[in-house]
Write an enzyme that holds these catalytic residues in place. Structure first.
Site, PDB file in Angstrom:
ATOM      1  N   ASP A   1     -60.677  -4.982 -10.341  1.00  0.00           N
ATOM      2  CA  ASP A   1     -62.130  -4.786 -10.333  1.00  0.00           C
ATOM      3  C   ASP A   1     -62.529  -4.641  -8.873  1.00  0.00           C
ATOM      4  O   ASP A   1     -62.489  -5.614  -8.116  1.00  0.00           O
ATOM      5  CB  ASP A   1     -62.860  -5.970 -10.995  1.00  0.00           C
TER       6      ASP A   1
ATOM      7  N   ASP B   1     -61.965  -8.274 -15.504  1.00  0.00           N
ATOM      8  CA  ASP B   1     -62.974  -9.306 -15.275  1.00  0.00           C
ATOM      9  C   ASP B   1     -62.389 -10.716 -15.371  1.00  0.00           C
ATOM     10  O   ASP B   1     -63.118 -11.693 -15.124  1.00  0.00           O
ATOM     11  CB  ASP B   1     -64.123  -9.179 -16.289  1.00  0.00           C
TER      12      ASP B   1
ATOM     13  N   ILE C   1     -65.350  -4.052  -7.361  1.00  0.00           N
ATOM     14  CA  ILE C   1     -66.446  -5.008  -7.112  1.00  0.00           C
ATOM     15  C   ILE C   1     -66.799  -5.620  -8.453  1.00  0.00           C
ATOM     16  O   ILE C   1     -67.327  -4.946  -9.343  1.00  0.00           O
ATOM     17  CB  ILE C   1     -67.708  -4.354  -6.513  1.00  0.00           C
ATOM     18  N   ASP C   2     -66.461  -6.870  -8.591  1.00  0.00           N
ATOM     19  CA  ASP C   2     -66.858  -7.607  -9.783  1.00  0.00           C
ATOM     20  C   ASP C   2     -68.203  -8.245  -9.446  1.00  0.00           C
ATOM     21  O   ASP C   2     -68.339  -8.900  -8.413  1.00  0.00           O
ATOM     22  CB  ASP C   2     -65.803  -8.677 -10.077  1.00  0.00           C
TER      23      ASP C   2
ATOM     24  N   ASP D   1     -68.163   0.132  -4.584  1.00  0.00           N
ATOM     25  CA  ASP D   1     -67.221   0.031  -5.724  1.00  0.00           C
ATOM     26  C   ASP D   1     -66.152   1.118  -5.602  1.00  0.00           C
ATOM     27  O   ASP D   1     -64.949   0.847  -5.720  1.00  0.00           O
ATOM     28  CB  ASP D   1     -67.929   0.232  -7.068  1.00  0.00           C
TER      29      ASP D   1
ATOM     30  N   HIS E   1     -74.593 -11.918 -20.602  1.00  0.00           N
ATOM     31  CA  HIS E   1     -73.132 -11.950 -20.520  1.00  0.00           C
ATOM     32  C   HIS E   1     -72.491 -13.149 -21.222  1.00  0.00           C
ATOM     33  O   HIS E   1     -71.264 -13.258 -21.262  1.00  0.00           O
ATOM     34  CB  HIS E   1     -72.688 -11.889 -19.050  1.00  0.00           C
TER      35      HIS E   1
ATOM     36  N   GLU F   1     -61.532  -0.503 -12.789  1.00  0.00           N
ATOM     37  CA  GLU F   1     -62.783  -0.301 -13.523  1.00  0.00           C
ATOM     38  C   GLU F   1     -63.381   1.094 -13.348  1.00  0.00           C
ATOM     39  O   GLU F   1     -63.921   1.644 -14.287  1.00  0.00           O
ATOM     40  CB  GLU F   1     -63.822  -1.358 -13.086  1.00  0.00           C
TER      41      GLU F   1
ATOM     42  N   THR G   1     -71.294  -6.267  -9.568  1.00  0.00           N
ATOM     43  CA  THR G   1     -72.021  -5.250  -8.778  1.00  0.00           C
ATOM     44  C   THR G   1     -73.508  -5.601  -8.686  1.00  0.00           C
ATOM     45  O   THR G   1     -74.144  -5.365  -7.650  1.00  0.00           O
ATOM     46  CB  THR G   1     -71.828  -3.853  -9.412  1.00  0.00           C
TER      47      THR G   1
END
Ligand code: AMP
Ligand code: MG
Length: 326
Positions: free
Chosen positions: A126, A271, A128-129, A50, A215, A73, A131
């Site tokens: 982002d 995101d 790493i979207d 990340d 989520h 992020e 993670t």
């Protein structure tokens, strides 16, 4: 009179090259199972990849467009704690494979280039979207978007683990407002324009949802499927790769319904920015659950929106009406 669309050739070139470099770093970290991950204050994980991905992309953007803020992020303050010096050293090793002049001070500065704030023109990233998907060996994405006056102008989404229809692994989605969305191999080869799919009835709709049950409200998604007479179980995938899957016609819609237990939780801009333009430029529709366009002009959160609905378009309002009624 129709005005010609502005050209973003240089932005596209720099954004694609930096996202590809970041994808290489992420895949190298994933192959090296000994690399470390750290817990953030909200207990979510963050990895060497990340931070490395954010450093590479911010370095490239800050060099090419020094006046553009970047809202990303991650933040380097965690890495400046003594206990994390090993993580910082690991990041540096990966970064030096691409930027031999890097040192720890520069890496910290590059990561912190991502601490920008909203402006008439800014980038959101982002690094790493997904993670959790990255750590599990599943899907993840590197998501970069350019915003002007609250609207997404460009979206670049690298999905290094997503199968390409030609049999290769790794996909690069690129979209420009008014110019369509393409999908190519991760190295940029063979880009093809995308078109969302159509279904004749709501019964045939295929949903795609997060692997993480916290989520989106799965109970309401199940009730929605029943209300629309849908017959197929939802696909599940981490990250904004879901937007790519809708854009390329492998699924019809993707929802984020805030859980009642989380109050009026607002989504992060990074995101959704890149993913949303890939769906809209492939001919789909993206709004919040009240049918409002996503408003990227407020803060690092979509404070004026409630939830997300990204769909192929034809049944978008029926999906929203059904959600409102359950
Ligand atoms: P996904 O893989 O689609 O679930 O998306 C991963 C993203 O979900 C992460 O980058 C987080 O920013 C975001 N996220 C974390 N917690 C939540 C939550 N409670 N509701 C919605 N999204 C969340
Ligand atoms: Mg994310």
């Amino acid at each position: 009179m129709i005005l010609p669309l502005p050209r973003y050739d240089r932005e596209i070139q720099v954004a694609i090259a930096s996202v590809q470099a970041a994808a290489q770093l992420c895949e190298a970290v994933r192959r090296d199972r000994s690399s470390q991950s750290v817990q953030k204050a909200d207990a979510s994980p963050v990895t060497v990849a990340d931070f490395g991905s954010q450093a590479l992309i911010c370095e490239a953007l800050a060099t090419a467009f020094p006046f553009d803020p970047i809202i990303a992020e991650e933040d380097a303050s965690l890495l400046q704690q003594k206990a994390q010096s090993g993580v910082l050293e690991q990041i540096l090793v990966y970064i030096r494979e691409q930027l031999p002049q890097a040192n720890t001070r520069k890496v910290i500065n590059w990561i912190n280039q991502g601490n920008g704030t909203i402006a008439p023109r800014y980038w959101t990233l982002d690094p790493i979207d997904g993670t959790k998907g990255f750590l599990r060996g599943d899907q993840y994405a590197i998501a970069l978007a350019l915003i002007e006056e609250g609207q997404v102008k460009l979206g670049i989404l690298a999905c290094p683990a997503l199968p390409h229809p030609d049999g290769e692994t790794g996909v690069l989605f690129v979209a420009q407002q008014g110019k369509g969305a393409t999908m190519g191999q991760l190295n940029g080869c063979n880009p093809q324009f995308l078109k969302v799919r159509q279904t004749d009835t709501t019964r045939q709709l295929q949903a795609i949802e997060s692997i993480e049950s916290a989520h989106s409200d799965r109970d309401r998604q199940i009730a929605l499927a029943a209300a629309l007479g849908m017959t197929q179980s939802p696909l599940r995938m981490d990250s904004q790769a879901k937007y790519g899957v809708v854009a390329r016609g492998d699924a019809d819609f993707y929802l984020r319904i805030p859980l009642a237990t989380q109050g009026d939780r607002k989504e992060n801009i990074w995101d959704h920015a890149a993913g949303s333009i890939i769906v809209t430029e492939a001919g789909g529709t993206v709004t919040d659950l009240l049918g409002k366009p996503l408003d990227f002009s407020q803060s690092f959160k979509l404070t004026k929106n409630h939830g997300i609905c990204a769909s192929h378009g034809k049944f978008h309002s029926q999906i929203l009406d059904a959600i409102a009624s359950i």
